[in-house]
Scaffold this active site. Structure first.
Site, mmCIF file in Angstrom:
data_model
loop_
_atom_site.group_PDB
_atom_site.id
_atom_site.type_symbol
_atom_site.label_atom_id
_atom_site.label_comp_id
_atom_site.label_asym_id
_atom_site.label_seq_id
_atom_site.Cartn_x
_atom_site.Cartn_y
_atom_site.Cartn_z
ATOM 1 C CG HIS A 1 -1.626 1.289 1.448
ATOM 2 N ND1 HIS A 1 -2.843 1.570 0.897
ATOM 3 C CD2 HIS A 1 -1.269 2.389 2.173
ATOM 4 C CE1 HIS A 1 -3.222 2.786 1.260
ATOM 5 N NE2 HIS A 1 -2.279 3.307 2.032
ATOM 6 C CD GLU A 2 2.306 3.472 3.736
ATOM 7 O OE1 GLU A 2 2.664 4.575 3.246
ATOM 8 O OE2 GLU A 2 1.289 3.356 4.440
ATOM 9 C CG HIS A 38 0.623 6.348 -0.742
ATOM 10 N ND1 HIS A 38 -0.556 6.961 -1.116
ATOM 11 C CD2 HIS A 38 0.373 5.732 0.444
ATOM 12 C CE1 HIS A 38 -1.481 6.720 -0.192
ATOM 13 N NE2 HIS A 38 -0.938 5.974 0.765
ATOM 14 C CD GLU A 89 -4.268 6.685 2.197
ATOM 15 O OE1 GLU A 89 -4.051 5.469 2.388
ATOM 16 O OE2 GLU A 89 -3.373 7.558 2.270
ATOM 17 C CG ASP A 144 -6.469 0.728 0.140
ATOM 18 O OD1 ASP A 144 -5.406 0.627 0.774
ATOM 19 O OD2 ASP A 144 -7.523 1.183 0.630
#
Length: 442
Positions: A298-299, A302, A380, A384
């Site tokens: 997930h990070e 970004h 976000e 995801d």
């Protein structure tokens, strides 16, 4: 005689114009403050009612994953924070009015003049005095939040000695870094002409970029210990995931977050070649290896979607607009008088302008906060979706549910409150989106 009458009329017209501009700013500020307080109170009341109404039953979508006791703890924690937030809101508004329209900042400025020389010394003294007084006002709430609210729900792991040490260290670092920066900006305001705000903005942006590089290695270790990740199996999984995603970092570290809080987290820090991956020790204790993979993916999402770069560019643009506006306002007498401050006649007003701007701008920027919250939630969702494609929707869902449970994040927030404040989507919406992405990928 005719010239004298004309001069008197011109002076009267200027005085009337100044009074009108000051009155208009006072009225706009008061109206914005009242409207923001009413809106914030209404939203918080909605949140409190909605969470309390759904406290007695776990939502059907989470019934197999979250116990009723955990759900009720999250509700109680959310309600306690919301009620404390109402008190903070009232106190903040009272303090803001005290500094501005009730003349507190002006009185502080006048009180310091007999003890300081005019010029840079007086202006720095005003900044320091303001920061010290503001910090003293905030201190009891900080103590209460840590040692009463967080303690009540089992999250606080700090001793009073550690809390005090953190306070002293952060104050010292703030002084060592903040005072030279403040002095340089004040010097630019006084000596570089009408475009001082452009030079100050360039310096401020350069400093923020530098901070992204030096914070992980020079500042963060003053507060926490960062040890290399020693779990070889997990390290191999994480390294393989990063290589698969085309990402490199200077190292994988575990932070001793448990000495302050039971909350869990993981994050990237640094910039460029200085990037590093940091796991809270509490996170590694609670998640399985596949779940850690999913959180890390997930990070990485970004970064893949360039969210960090986009946010930096947005910060550059907004700060440029802010400095330009400040550059204009510093030259307007009504900016000071309309906010309850009598400007200095024998010395500069740059420090007064900086403080007034920092005090007042949040009142007006509050109304555009939902747009930035919406953009953050969009990011976000994108992160995801990336994580689901790289790992597993089931692993990411179970990891997030564990984090929601361990951090006592409510599963039933008020939808409108979410739209206005939340930088991350609510649990129901977030997990539904992930399942949709996973289904579409099959």
């Amino acid at each position: 005689m005719t010239q004298i009458v004309a001069d008197d009329l011109n002076f009267a017209a200027m005085t009337d114009s100044l009074f009108s501009a000051s009155f208009l700013l006072t009225s706009l500020f008061a109206a914005a403050l009242c409207l923001s307080l009413v809106l914030r109170y209404w939203l918080s009341s909605r949140q409190i009612r909605h969470v309390a109404q759904h406290r007695e039953a776990v939502p059907a979508a989470f019934a197999d994953s979250i116990s009723l006791a955990a759900h009720q703890k999250a509700a109680d924690y959310t309600l306690a924070k919301a009620r404390l937030g109402l008190f903070e809101m009232a106190l903040g508004a009272a303090v803001l009015l005290g500094w501005t329209l009730l003349g507190g900042l002006s009185a502080l400025n006048q009180a310091l003049i007999p003890f300081t020389a005019h010029g840079m010394g007086q202006q720095l003294a005003l900044l320091v005095a303001f920061v010290v007084i503001s910090g003293a006002i905030d201190l009891p709430l900080s103590w209460y939040q840590t040692f009463v609210l967080e303690q009540r729900f089992g999250f606080n792991k700090m001793t009073f000695r550690l809390w005090l040490a953190d306070l002293l260290k952060s104050s010292l670092i703030g002084a060592l870094i903040g005072l030279p920066i403040a002095a340089l900006i004040l010097w630019m305001m006084a000596t570089t002409g009408k475009l001082w705000w452009l030079w100050a903005w360039l310096f401020w942006m350069g400093f923020n970029l530098l901070l992204l590089v030096i914070y992980p290695t020079l500042i963060a270790p003053l507060f926490n210990k960062f040890a290399p990740l020693e779990d070889e199996t997990l390290k191999a999984r994480v390294t393989a995931l990063m290589q698969r995603c085309g990402f490199s970092a200077r190292g994988l570290f575990v932070m001793d977050g448990s000495k302050r809080s039971a909350h869990a987290n993981a994050y990237f820090t640094g910039f460029g070649a200085a990037k590093r991956v940091v796991f809270y020790d509490t996170l590694l204790a609670k998640l399985s290896a596949p779940e850690v993979d999913a959180v890390l993916a997930h990070e990485l999402g970004h970064f893949k979607h360039k969210h960090i770069i986009k946010r930096i560019i947005s910060m550059f643009a907004l700060s440029l607009a802010g400095f330009a506006l400040l550059g204009y306002l510093t030259q307007q007498v009504w900016f000071y008088t309309g906010l309850g401050v009598q400007p200095n006649l024998a010395s500069g007003n740059d420090a007064l302008a900086l403080l007034l701007f920092m005090l007042v701008m949040p009142v007006f920027s509050f109304f555009i906060a939902p747009f930035f919250a919406q953009l953050s939630r969009k990011h976000e969702f994108e992160a995801d979706a990336y994580a689901v494609r790289q790992t597993s929707a089931q692993d990411l869902s179970s990891a997030l549910l564990k984090l929601y449970e361990d951090n006592a994040a409510t599963l039933t927030p008020d939808p409108l409150y979410v739209r206005f404040y939340y930088s991350h989507p609510g649990a129901s919406e977030r997990l539904a989106r992930m399942q949709g992405v996973a289904s579409a990928a099959r």
